[in-house]
Write a protein that holds these residues in place. Sequence first.
Motif, PDB file in Angstrom:
ATOM      1  N   SER A 205     -14.463 -47.342  10.667  1.00 48.03           N
ATOM      2  CA  SER A 205     -14.625 -46.556   9.444  1.00 48.03           C
ATOM      3  C   SER A 205     -14.310 -45.085   9.667  1.00 48.03           C
ATOM      4  CB  SER A 205     -16.053 -46.720   8.917  1.00 48.03           C
ATOM      5  OG  SER A 205     -16.999 -46.271   9.885  1.00 48.03           O
ATOM      6  N   TRP A 206     -14.456 -44.619  10.907  1.00 47.61           N
ATOM      7  CA  TRP A 206     -14.163 -43.215  11.209  1.00 47.61           C
ATOM      8  C   TRP A 206     -12.683 -42.891  11.012  1.00 47.61           C
ATOM      9  CZ3 TRP A 206     -10.526 -42.439  14.972  1.00 47.61           C
ATOM     10  CH2 TRP A 206     -10.255 -43.523  15.817  1.00 47.61           C
ATOM     11  N   ALA A 207     -11.821 -43.931  11.025  1.00 45.30           N
ATOM     12  CA  ALA A 207     -10.386 -43.715  10.899  1.00 45.30           C
ATOM     13  C   ALA A 207      -9.885 -43.932   9.474  1.00 45.30           C
ATOM     14  CB  ALA A 207      -9.629 -44.640  11.855  1.00 45.30           C
TER      15      ALA A 207
END
Length: 234
Positions: A205-207
């Motif tokens: 999700s960080w990307a």
Amino acid sequence: MTKIQLDAKALKAVSRIVPAFDIRYYLCGVCIEATKDSTTCVSTDGHRIMAAQHKAKNDIQGDVRFIIPKEIVTMLTAGKRPAQAKSIELEKHGEKWSAGLPPVNEFQAQFKPIEGNFPNWRALVKKTTKDGVTGEVAMFNSRYLQEMFAIAKELHHPNLPAATLLHNGNAAAVIHFGDMLSDLNILGLVMPMKTERGPGLPDLSWAYPAKGDEDEDDAPKEAADSPTAEEVPA
């Protein structure tokens, strides 16, 4: 008199996967199988098999099979050999063999073969590939594959494709070395990692796009709608 011809490139290629140490001491070398008209060099570390066969005019009474110790193989394949010394001649003297050292076979190395029974690699090849390969994707030790592909680059012209991995599910995968530029027949097998399923997908999700950024589905569409360099009016 017993004499066997070895292709230096074939010997060096298969020696790349010989283990430096293994409790199965008979794996710590290259197995040579010779008939009157061919020589085969084989090695395995228990996870991979490499075999290279070439035509040869061997002076032997019957089929010959023995294991050259790793340290002798290293000596025989060190450095570069000139074109006239690409073939290594092994000559038997009693229980020992001798071979010329690079670069031009001026000096000789004498050795006694490793005692022990090298694995029946031909039976494994037949069992694994007699019905083709399944194409079922498996997981592999990346180092094993990197080393096998590095070997392929050594064997081929640098501008030609090196090798292709033919997946085979839980059975050994085949390394297809493509069309050779010499008379060598090359075989590579790699065992997959023993796992029923791959690791779960990590948190990515960080990307993802930040809030307010373009949706990733819009970017390709806009790019496709934009004129190419050839379509831009002068």
